[in-house]
Design an enzyme around this catalytic site. Structure first.
Site, PDB file in Angstrom:
ATOM      1  N   GLU A 118      -9.476   7.448   3.728  1.00  0.00           N
ATOM      2  CA  GLU A 118      -9.624   7.744   5.286  1.00  0.00           C
ATOM      3  C   GLU A 118      -9.870   9.077   5.648  1.00  0.00           C
ATOM      4  O   GLU A 118      -9.326  10.171   4.941  1.00  0.00           O
ATOM      5  CB  GLU A 118      -7.947   7.579   5.550  1.00  0.00           C
ATOM      6  CG  GLU A 118      -7.796   7.664   7.199  1.00  0.00           C
ATOM      7  CD  GLU A 118      -6.426   7.476   7.715  1.00  0.00           C
ATOM      8  OE1 GLU A 118      -5.845   6.653   7.118  1.00  0.00           O
ATOM      9  OE2 GLU A 118      -6.145   7.666   9.098  1.00  0.00           O
TER      10      GLU A 118
ATOM     11  N   LYS B 209       0.618  -1.146  -0.006  1.00  0.00           N
ATOM     12  CA  LYS B 209       0.135   0.123   0.030  1.00  0.00           C
ATOM     13  C   LYS B 209       1.125   1.216  -0.004  1.00  0.00           C
ATOM     14  O   LYS B 209       1.988   1.266   0.629  1.00  0.00           O
ATOM     15  CB  LYS B 209      -0.778  -0.096   1.352  1.00  0.00           C
ATOM     16  CG  LYS B 209      -1.650   1.326   1.351  1.00  0.00           C
ATOM     17  CD  LYS B 209      -2.622   1.200   2.438  1.00  0.00           C
ATOM     18  CE  LYS B 209      -2.382   1.440   3.747  1.00  0.00           C
ATOM     19  NZ  LYS B 209      -1.714   2.898   3.891  1.00  0.00           N
TER      20      LYS B 209
END
Ligand code: KIV
Length: 304
Positions: free
Chosen positions: A197, A128
């Protein structure tokens, strides 16, 4: 016993492992994807047993495990050790290694070299990367090397200073549009999935609807294709201030503290160990040992 092959090759899923293509199928079926962070072998095993689809070895480890104030200090060497531990414990979930700050910012080559280390040395299935902009060519280069990449936009903790702190992102129309553009660009760069997020739920819902790859939300509302929480937040192990989006499903920190207090009490009160925790030896051997030990003591006394 090691469950995973010692030398996994990119794009070579281990037996019993979730196929990465299954994630897009889950999105199409509207079946929510479960991701959780983990940082060690028991964590990997428990997340697997609990049925998690994805395990992220997050650079949140810098804060939750290593005691730093931010994720920035996490190093490649630390992340490799933690990722290796998790892949030893987890069998079915895909294990995604979070590329720490400094491991992908310098160049595409550097990023690819570090991503390869996660696959070769730590058995990760994917990596990631935070951000868009320069991250796009990094993602493309890593995918080109055969390693699946998960993107991460919105609140990206590695650049929290630039973002003005740990706060929600994309709350104006202009900023929300930038997030949507970044999400599209990361999909085009070849990412198989995208973490959103701390973005408004409506913005996350729109991004999720526009992309064909699954979105994994953390503080991004219920319409994402999946959800992730940080291990220590979810289990009540982190003592720092937690974000609004955290839900604590247990208070394991309290359980551990109580157990440790009981242990300390037992030790101080000589209630531990008990006979069942103790090794014995045959009586005749004990007699011989005591006799020999006494003889040695007498000999030592005579010499002084
Ligand atoms: O490092 C981490 O744990 C993360 C999650 C919060 C997505 O990036």
């Amino acid at each position: 016993m090691s469950i995973r092959p010692q030398q996994p090759a990119p794009a070579t899923p281990g037996p019993g492992r979730l196929r990465i293509t299954e994630l897009a199928e889950m999105k199409a079926r509207q079946q929510p994807i479960v991701m959780v962070t983990a940082y060690d072998a028991p964590g990997g095993r428990l997340a697997d047993q609990a049925g998690a689809d994805l395990i992220l070895v997050g650079d949140s480890a810098a804060m939750t495990v290593l005691g730093h104030d931010s994720t920035v200090p996490a190093t490649m060497d630390e992340m490799l050790i933690l990722t290796r531990a998790v892949t030893r414990g987890a069998r079915r979930p895909l294990v995604i290694a979070d590329m720490p700050f400094g491991s992908f910012q310098v160049s595409d080559e550097d990023a690819t070299r570090n991503a390869i280390r996660f696959v070769k040395e730590a058995g990760a299935d994917a990596v990631k990367l935070e951000g868009a902009g320069p991250t796009l060519s990094r993602a493309q280069a890593i995918v080109g090397a055969g390693i699946p990449v998960m993107g991460h936009i919105g609140l990206t903790p590695q650049s929290a200073t630039m973002l003005g702190g740990f706060k929600a992102q994309g709350r104006s129309a202009e900023k929300a549009l930038t997030l949507l553009d970044d999400a599209r660009a990361l999909e085009s760069a070849g990412c198989f999935s995208l973490v959103l997020e701390a973005v408004p739920a409506a913005v996350a819902a729109r991004i999720t609807a526009e992309l064909s790859i699954p979105t994994i939300g953390i503080g991004a509302g219920v319409d994402c294709d999946g959800q992730v929480l940080v291990w220590h937040d979810l289990l009540g192990l982190y003592e720092g201030r937690t974000a609004r989006f955290v839900k604590r499903y247990a208070e394991i920190g309290d359980t551990i503290r109580t157990a440790l207090e009981s242990f300390a009490d037992d030790v101080r009160g000589r209630r531990f160990p008990q006979e069942q925790h103790t090794y014995a030896m045959p009586a005749d051997e004990l007699t011989l040992f005591e006799q020999a030990a006494s003889d040695q003591s007498e000999y030592a006394d005579d010499r002084h």
